[in-house]
Motif scaffolding. Structure first.
Motif, PDB file in Angstrom:
ATOM      1  N   ALA A  12       0.850  -1.191   0.000  1.00 51.94           N
ATOM      2  CA  ALA A  12       0.000   0.000   0.000  1.00 51.94           C
ATOM      3  C   ALA A  12       0.882   1.236   0.000  1.00 51.94           C
ATOM      4  N   GLY A  13       0.287   2.364  -0.427  1.00 52.80           N
ATOM      5  CA  GLY A  13       1.006   3.629  -0.427  1.00 52.80           C
ATOM      6  C   GLY A  13       1.756   3.839  -1.730  1.00 52.80           C
ATOM      7  N   LEU A  14       1.224   4.739  -2.582  1.00 45.48           N
ATOM      8  CA  LEU A  14       1.920   5.046  -3.844  1.00 45.48           C
ATOM      9  C   LEU A  14       2.384   6.493  -3.851  1.00 45.48           C
ATOM     10  N   GLY A  34       5.657   9.373  -2.741  1.00 42.92           N
ATOM     11  CA  GLY A  34       6.969   9.668  -3.307  1.00 42.92           C
ATOM     12  C   GLY A  34       7.911   8.480  -3.283  1.00 42.92           C
ATOM     13  N   MET A  35       7.924   7.760  -2.172  1.00 48.34           N
ATOM     14  CA  MET A  35       8.799   6.586  -2.039  1.00 48.34           C
ATOM     15  C   MET A  35       8.052   5.312  -2.413  1.00 48.34           C
ATOM     16  N   GLY A  36       6.870   5.187  -1.805  1.00 40.94           N
ATOM     17  CA  GLY A  36       6.091   3.964  -1.996  1.00 40.94           C
ATOM     18  C   GLY A  36       5.719   3.745  -3.456  1.00 40.94           C
ATOM     19  N   GLY A  37       5.661   4.828  -4.223  1.00 41.05           N
ATOM     20  CA  GLY A  37       5.303   4.731  -5.638  1.00 41.05           C
ATOM     21  C   GLY A  37       6.295   3.897  -6.430  1.00 41.05           C
ATOM     22  N   ALA A  96      -1.365  -2.754  -5.216  1.00 40.29           N
ATOM     23  CA  ALA A  96      -1.026  -1.713  -4.230  1.00 40.29           C
ATOM     24  C   ALA A  96      -2.251  -0.868  -3.892  1.00 40.29           C
ATOM     25  N   ALA A  97      -2.630  -0.845  -2.605  1.00 41.04           N
ATOM     26  CA  ALA A  97      -3.753   0.000  -2.168  1.00 41.04           C
ATOM     27  C   ALA A  97      -3.278   1.440  -2.030  1.00 41.04           C
ATOM     28  N   GLU A  98      -4.107   2.380  -2.475  1.00 45.72           N
ATOM     29  CA  GLU A  98      -3.771   3.805  -2.336  1.00 45.72           C
ATOM     30  C   GLU A  98      -5.092   4.572  -2.235  1.00 45.72           C
ATOM     31  N   VAL A 135      -8.341   2.058  -2.696  1.00 48.80           N
ATOM     32  CA  VAL A 135      -9.018   1.731  -1.428  1.00 48.80           C
ATOM     33  C   VAL A 135      -8.037   1.957  -0.289  1.00 48.80           C
ATOM     34  N   ASN A 136      -8.574   1.965   0.921  1.00 52.58           N
ATOM     35  CA  ASN A 136      -7.720   2.027   2.102  1.00 52.58           C
ATOM     36  C   ASN A 136      -7.014   0.673   2.278  1.00 52.58           C
ATOM     37  N   ALA A 137      -5.759   0.735   2.727  1.00 51.90           N
ATOM     38  CA  ALA A 137      -4.966  -0.491   2.868  1.00 51.90           C
ATOM     39  C   ALA A 137      -5.635  -1.493   3.814  1.00 51.90           C
ATOM     40  N   ALA A 138      -6.176  -1.001   4.934  1.00 49.20           N
ATOM     41  CA  ALA A 138      -6.790  -1.927   5.904  1.00 49.20           C
ATOM     42  C   ALA A 138      -7.977  -2.629   5.253  1.00 49.20           C
ATOM     43  N   THR A 195       2.571   3.041   3.316  1.00 45.51           N
ATOM     44  CA  THR A 195       1.788   4.248   3.601  1.00 45.51           C
ATOM     45  C   THR A 195       2.626   5.115   4.537  1.00 45.51           C
ATOM     46  N   SER A 196       2.263   6.393   4.684  1.00 43.20           N
ATOM     47  CA  SER A 196       3.052   7.252   5.588  1.00 43.20           C
ATOM     48  C   SER A 196       2.608   7.057   7.040  1.00 43.20           C
ATOM     49  N   ALA A 197       2.737   5.803   7.516  1.00 44.15           N
ATOM     50  CA  ALA A 197       2.261   5.478   8.862  1.00 44.15           C
ATOM     51  C   ALA A 197       3.133   6.094   9.956  1.00 44.15           C
ATOM     52  N   ASP A 203      -0.468  13.615   9.809  1.00 38.48           N
ATOM     53  CA  ASP A 203      -0.233  14.203   8.485  1.00 38.48           C
ATOM     54  C   ASP A 203       0.174  13.190   7.432  1.00 38.48           C
ATOM     55  N   GLY A 204       0.192  11.897   7.788  1.00 40.96           N
ATOM     56  CA  GLY A 204       0.663  10.922   6.806  1.00 40.96           C
ATOM     57  C   GLY A 204      -0.364   9.859   6.482  1.00 40.96           C
ATOM     58  N   TYR A 205      -0.862   9.185   7.519  1.00 41.86           N
ATOM     59  CA  TYR A 205      -1.719   8.009   7.329  1.00 41.86           C
ATOM     60  C   TYR A 205      -3.186   8.419   7.212  1.00 41.86           C
ATOM     61  N   TYR A 262       8.074  -2.012   5.714  1.00 44.29           N
ATOM     62  CA  TYR A 262       8.958  -1.310   4.796  1.00 44.29           C
ATOM     63  C   TYR A 262       9.343   0.071   5.311  1.00 44.29           C
ATOM     64  N   GLY A 263       9.763   0.116   6.577  1.00 42.12           N
ATOM     65  CA  GLY A 263      10.418   1.336   7.065  1.00 42.12           C
ATOM     66  C   GLY A 263       9.505   2.496   7.373  1.00 42.12           C
ATOM     67  N   ASN A 264       8.204   2.250   7.649  1.00 42.36           N
ATOM     68  CA  ASN A 264       7.322   3.381   7.962  1.00 42.36           C
ATOM     69  C   ASN A 264       6.835   3.369   9.410  1.00 42.36           C
ATOM     70  N   GLY A 275      12.635  11.622  10.080  1.00 46.49           N
ATOM     71  CA  GLY A 275      12.732  10.890   8.813  1.00 46.49           C
ATOM     72  C   GLY A 275      11.612   9.877   8.686  1.00 46.49           C
ATOM     73  N   GLY A 276      11.928   8.752   8.050  1.00 42.83           N
ATOM     74  CA  GLY A 276      10.906   7.779   7.677  1.00 42.83           C
ATOM     75  C   GLY A 276      10.122   7.195   8.833  1.00 42.83           C
ATOM     76  N   VAL A 277      10.686   7.194  10.039  1.00 40.01           N
ATOM     77  CA  VAL A 277       9.998   6.547  11.156  1.00 40.01           C
ATOM     78  C   VAL A 277       9.436   7.551  12.160  1.00 40.01           C
TER      79      VAL A 277
HETATM   80  P1  NAD Z   1       4.056   9.928   0.918  1.00 44.27           P
HETATM   81  O1  NAD Z   1       3.457  10.682   2.044  1.00 44.27           O
HETATM   82  O2  NAD Z   1       4.550  10.634  -0.287  1.00 44.27           O
HETATM   83  O3  NAD Z   1       3.029   8.811   0.429  1.00 44.27           O
HETATM   84  C1  NAD Z   1       2.264   8.004   1.298  1.00 44.27           C
HETATM   85  C2  NAD Z   1       1.040   7.515   0.526  1.00 44.27           C
HETATM   86  O4  NAD Z   1       0.273   6.641   1.340  1.00 44.27           O
HETATM   87  C3  NAD Z   1       0.126   8.657   0.114  1.00 44.27           C
HETATM   88  O5  NAD Z   1      -0.043   8.613  -1.277  1.00 44.27           O
HETATM   89  C4  NAD Z   1      -1.157   8.397   0.882  1.00 44.27           C
HETATM   90  O6  NAD Z   1      -2.309   8.779   0.163  1.00 44.27           O
HETATM   91  C5  NAD Z   1      -1.104   6.901   1.080  1.00 44.27           C
HETATM   92  N1  NAD Z   1      -1.854   6.419   2.251  1.00 44.27           N
HETATM   93  C6  NAD Z   1      -1.826   6.914   3.510  1.00 44.27           C
HETATM   94  N2  NAD Z   1      -2.608   6.176   4.319  1.00 44.27           N
HETATM   95  C7  NAD Z   1      -3.134   5.195   3.556  1.00 44.27           C
HETATM   96  C8  NAD Z   1      -3.991   4.100   3.830  1.00 44.27           C
HETATM   97  N3  NAD Z   1      -4.442   3.858   5.066  1.00 44.27           N
HETATM   98  N4  NAD Z   1      -4.323   3.277   2.813  1.00 44.27           N
HETATM   99  C9  NAD Z   1      -3.867   3.484   1.547  1.00 44.27           C
HETATM  100  N5  NAD Z   1      -3.051   4.511   1.241  1.00 44.27           N
HETATM  101  C10 NAD Z   1      -2.680   5.348   2.232  1.00 44.27           C
HETATM  102  O7  NAD Z   1       5.219   9.059   1.579  1.00 44.27           O
HETATM  103  P2  NAD Z   1       6.403   8.247   0.876  1.00 44.27           P
HETATM  104  O8  NAD Z   1       7.518   9.168   0.584  1.00 44.27           O
HETATM  105  O9  NAD Z   1       5.879   7.395  -0.215  1.00 44.27           O
HETATM  106  O10 NAD Z   1       6.861   7.330   2.090  1.00 44.27           O
HETATM  107  C11 NAD Z   1       5.997   6.295   2.567  1.00 44.27           C
HETATM  108  C12 NAD Z   1       6.466   5.756   3.894  1.00 44.27           C
HETATM  109  O11 NAD Z   1       7.667   5.013   3.730  1.00 44.27           O
HETATM  110  C13 NAD Z   1       6.773   6.845   4.905  1.00 44.27           C
HETATM  111  O12 NAD Z   1       6.407   6.437   6.202  1.00 44.27           O
HETATM  112  C14 NAD Z   1       8.227   6.989   4.786  1.00 44.27           C
HETATM  113  O13 NAD Z   1       8.784   7.560   5.931  1.00 44.27           O
HETATM  114  C15 NAD Z   1       8.654   5.555   4.589  1.00 44.27           C
HETATM  115  N6  NAD Z   1       9.954   5.503   3.916  1.00 44.27           N
HETATM  116  C16 NAD Z   1      10.462   4.352   3.557  1.00 44.27           C
HETATM  117  C17 NAD Z   1      11.706   4.306   2.930  1.00 44.27           C
HETATM  118  C18 NAD Z   1      12.303   3.053   2.520  1.00 44.27           C
HETATM  119  O14 NAD Z   1      13.451   2.999   2.209  1.00 44.27           O
HETATM  120  N7  NAD Z   1      11.548   2.014   2.471  1.00 44.27           N
HETATM  121  C19 NAD Z   1      12.411   5.449   2.665  1.00 44.27           C
HETATM  122  C20 NAD Z   1      11.842   6.622   3.005  1.00 44.27           C
HETATM  123  C21 NAD Z   1      10.620   6.639   3.592  1.00 44.27           C
END
Ligand code: NAD
Length: 568
Positions: free
Chosen positions: A173-175, A177-180, A195-197, A242-245, A265-267, A272-274, A323-325, A503-505
C-alpha cells in the motif's frame, strides 16, 4: 508558510546549463538541488514546500526559501552557510575544504523529542520536518528509491523463491513519493503487484510516469487481473483505490493469500501521513483540520486493522515485512500490542549484510540537466565494475524503465570494498567518483555532477525501528554513529552535510546524516571525493564491526579499515 515565492514560480525546477548564479559550483549545486527538490515533477506538493514522506519539507517557509537562495548567491568559496530546520541562520568564513552548507533539521533534545513537542514548535514556525532527503536537498523523486526497493525485493526473491518474483503476487500500500516505486520494483523483478492507495491522483501520477500499469477501485477486478498475470508469469501492477486496511480485510474474506505482504503508507505520521478508513481523502483532510484528536484516534485504529491484516496473512503463509514506515511501532505505542513486531523490518531481513560492507544507495545528479551526462556515467560505472553482473542488469533496466524526474540522476549501490582493478587503496565509491570527476574535467560530461545518497545508508543512521533494528549487540538506539558520520564527512571535506531527527519513522525514532560532494573536474573535488567516499562507506564498516558482525570484520580486514580494539 506564505504563498509560493515569485522566484520559485519562475524556476519551477532546478536551473540547468553551465551559467552560474552563484560564485562557484559548490554553492550553485546547493541552489540547484534545493530547487530540484521543489520541482513539481520531483516533489509531491511543492506549493506547500513538501517534498515527500508526509510533511517532509525543503525549506521552512517561502521567506526562508527566498533567503536561502539569496545567501547561496552571496556565498564565497571559503564561507559556510548554516541552515536550521529549513531557515538560514548564519554564515561564517571557514575555508575551501569545508562544507559550503551545514544543515540541521527537526532535532530535539531527548526528553522533548516527540511529535507533540515538535508539532507545537512547528505551528509556531520554529522547526521543520526535514524527513531524510527533503530537508537536505538530496531528493530526486521516486527514481531515488527505486533501486533500493528493487534490491530489497531481489534479495527477498533470492532468499524465498527462485531468484526472481515471476509468478508471485506482492500486496502493498502507499503510492507516494517513495512507496510509488514499489509496483515498478516488483515488475522489474518479474512479479505482480497489487497496491492500495487512498488518493486516486497519486495512482494516476504513478501510471503517467510508468511506475504502475493500471488502476481500479474494485478488489475483485484487481485480484482477477493479478492472478491471470501471475499464472502467465507476466509482470503486472495495479493500483487499487481503497484504504490499505480495507484491502487486506477484503483479501482475507476472499481467502486470498499473496506471496509477499508489505506496506509503504506514511504510517510514521498518524496525523499528516496516514489516512483512516471510512473517509475519502477530502473528507479526511477536513477532519484533520476540524478535529485532529478524532483524526488521530481513527488513524491508529485503522493502522491496528492494517497490522492485524498483515499478521493474519503472514500466519496464512505470506512473507511479511515492514517497509520502514514504523507502522508496527505506532500500533505498539497506541495499543500496547507487542505482537505488532511479529513480522520483521526490511533492514535486518534483507539489507544489513550489505551495510556491513559499507554498501548503500549512492546517487548522482547531472547539474547540466542533460540526460546524456547520466548515460555517460552509466557507461563509466559499467566500465569500472565489469564483474558486477547485477549492476549491469540494474543499469539496463533503469535506462529502459525509469524515467528521469527533474535533474537527470542515477542511483546504484556501491560500497567500501577496495578490491578489484586499479588503485587498491580506493573504495568502490571513490573509484567511481574520481572517474566522474575526470570525465567532467575532460568535457565528456558537460557540467559538474553532484554525488549524494539517501540518509538510509550503511553508517549514517540510528533508527531502532528500521536501519538499526535488532542490532547484534543491542545498540539499536545509540545515536553517536550518525553524528560521527556527519562530523567525519565534514572533516573529509563534503560540500553539504546534514543531520536530521525523524525521517521515515517519525520524530524521536531516528537520527541520520547525509552529505553531497560536487564533482566539478577540479583537483579540489578529487581530494574531497577521495576522502569522503572513504569515510562515508567506512562508517558503515566500523559501525557494524563494532557491533560484532562478521561481514563487517571481514570487510575491515580485506580493505584495511582501521578498527581499534577489534579483538576486545
Ligand atoms: P508519501 O506521504 O509521499 O506517500 C504516502 C502515501 O500513502 C500517500 O499517497 C497516501 O495517500 C497513502 N496512504 C496513507 N494512508 C493510507 C492508507 N491507510 N491506505 C492506503 N493509502 C494510504 O510518503 P512516501 O515518501 O511514499 O513514504 C511512505 C512511507 O515510507 C513513509 O512512512 C516513509 O517515511 C517511509 N519511507 C520508507 C523508505 C524506505 O526505504 N523504504 C524510505 C523513506 C521513507
Amino acid at each position: 508558510r506564505g504563498t509560493p515565492s515569485e522566484q520559485w514560480q519562475e524556476y519551477r525546477g532546478a536551473p540547468t546549463g553551465t551559467d552560474l548564479e552563484c560564485a562557484g559550483w559548490r554553492q550553485e549545486a546547493a541552489l540547484r538541488m534545493l530547487n530540484n527538490n521543489l520541482d513539481p515533477e520531483v516533489g509531491e506538493d511543492p506549493e506547500n514546500l513538501v517534498v515527500y514522506g508526509g510533511s517532509g519539507r525543503a525549506a521552512r517557509s517561502w521567506d526562508a526559501y527566498d533567503a536561502i537562495l539569496d545567501e547561496l548567491r552571496e556565498l564565497d568559496d571559503d564561507e559556510t552557510l548554516l541552515v536550521q530546520s529549513g531557515k538560514p541562520v548564519g554564515r561564517f568564513r571557514t575555508h575551501e575544504m569545508a562544507p559550503r552548507v551545514l544543515i540541521a533539521n527537526s532535532n530535539l533534545v531527548g526528553k522533548w523529542d516527540d511529535w507533540e513537542h515538535f508539532h507545537e514548535l512547528e505551528a509556531e514556525g520554529k522547526i521543520m520536518y526535514g524527513q531524510m532527503t527533503a530537508g537536505s536537498w538530496a531528493y530526486i523523486g521516486t527514481q531515488g528509491i527505486i533501486q533500493g526497493t528493487f534490491e530489497t525485493l531481489a534479495e527477498l526473491a533470492r532468499q524465498h523463491f527462485d531468484g526472481d518474483l515471476s509468478g508471485k503476487i506482492t500486496v502493498t500500500a502507499g503510492l507516494g513519493g517513495m512507496g510509488g516505486a514499489q509496483p515498478l520494483a516488483v515488475t522489474m523483478n518479474e512479479g505482480v503487484c497489487i497496491a492500495a492507495e487512498v488518493d486516486e491522483e497519486r495512482i494516476d501520477r504513478r501510471i503517467e510516469t510508468g511506475y504502475c500499469m493500471e488502476k481500479t477501485d474494485d478488489i475483485d477486478e484487481a485480484l482477477e487481473r493479478a492472478r491471470e498475470a501471475a499464472a502467465a508469469n507476466e509482470p503486472y501492477s495495479v493500483g487499487v483505490h481503497v484504504n490499505a486496511a480495507d484491502l487486506l480485510e477484503g483479501l482475507l474474506e476472499r481467502e486470498f493469500v499473496p506471496d509477499v505482504i508489505t506496506d509503504q503508507t506514511s504510517a510514521h505520521d498518524v496525523l499528516d501521513g496516514y489516512y483512516p478508513s471510512g473517509y475519502t481523502v477530502e473528507e479526511a483532510d477536513e477532519l484533520r483540520e476540524d478535529d485532529p484528536e478524532k483524526y488521530r484516534e481513527e488513524s491508529v485504529e485503522t493502522m491496528e486493522r492494517h497490522v492485524d491484516g498483515i499478521l493474519e496473512l503472514q500466519e496464512r503463509g505470506a512473507i511479511a515485512f515492514e517497509y520502514g514506515n514504523n507502522i508496527r511501532g505506532q500500533v505498539q505505542d497506541a495499543f500496547g500490542r507487542d505482537d505488532a513486531f511479529d513480522f520483521p523490518g526490511f533492514v535486518p531481513a534483507y539489507i544489513r549484510p550489505q551495510f556491513c560492507r559499507g554498501k548503500g544507495p549512492f546517487r548522482w545528479v547531472a547539474l547540466s540537466g542533460d540526460p546524456d551526462d547520466i548515460y555517460r556515467t552509466d557507461e563509466a560505472v559499467l566500465e569500472l565494475f565489469p564483474e558486477k553482473e547485477h549492476l549491469r542488469r540494474w543499469i539496463d533496466l533503469a535506462q529502459e524503465r525509469v524515467q528521469f524526474q527533474g535533474l537527470p540522476s542515477r542511483v546504484c549501490w556501491l560500497g567500501y570494498s577496495t578490491e578489484g582493478e586499479g588503485d587498491g587503496e580506493l573504495t568502490e565509491r571513490a573509484r567511481f567518483a574520481l572517474r566522474i570527476n575526470e570525465l567532467v574535467a575532460d568535457g565528456e560530461i558537460s557540467a559538474p555532477v553532484v554525488v549524494t545518497r539517501d540518509h538510509l545508508d550503511a553508517g549514517s543512521v540510528a533508527s531502532p525501528f528500521r536501519e538499526t533494528e535488532d542490532m547484534r549487540d543491542g545498540t539499536d538506539a545509540v545515536a553517536d554513529w550518525p553524528i560521527l558520520n556527519a562530523l567525519v564527512n565534514c572533516a573529509a571535506g563534503a560540500d553539504i552535510v546534514s543531520v536530521h531527527d525523524g525521517g521515515g519513522v517519525g520524530i524521536g525514532n531516528s537520527l541520520h546524516a547525509n552529505n553531497h560532494v560536487v564533482l566539478d573536474g577540479t583537483e579540489l573535488a578529487a581530494k574531497k571525493a577521495r576522502r569522503v567516499f572513504t569515510t562515508d562507506p567506512g562508517m558503515g564498516v566500523v559501525r557494524h564491526a563494532d557491533a560484532g558482525y562478521e561481514d563487517a570484520l571481514d570487510e575491515a580486514s580485506e580493505s584495511n579499515v582501521a578498527v581499534p580494539m577489534r579483538d576486545e
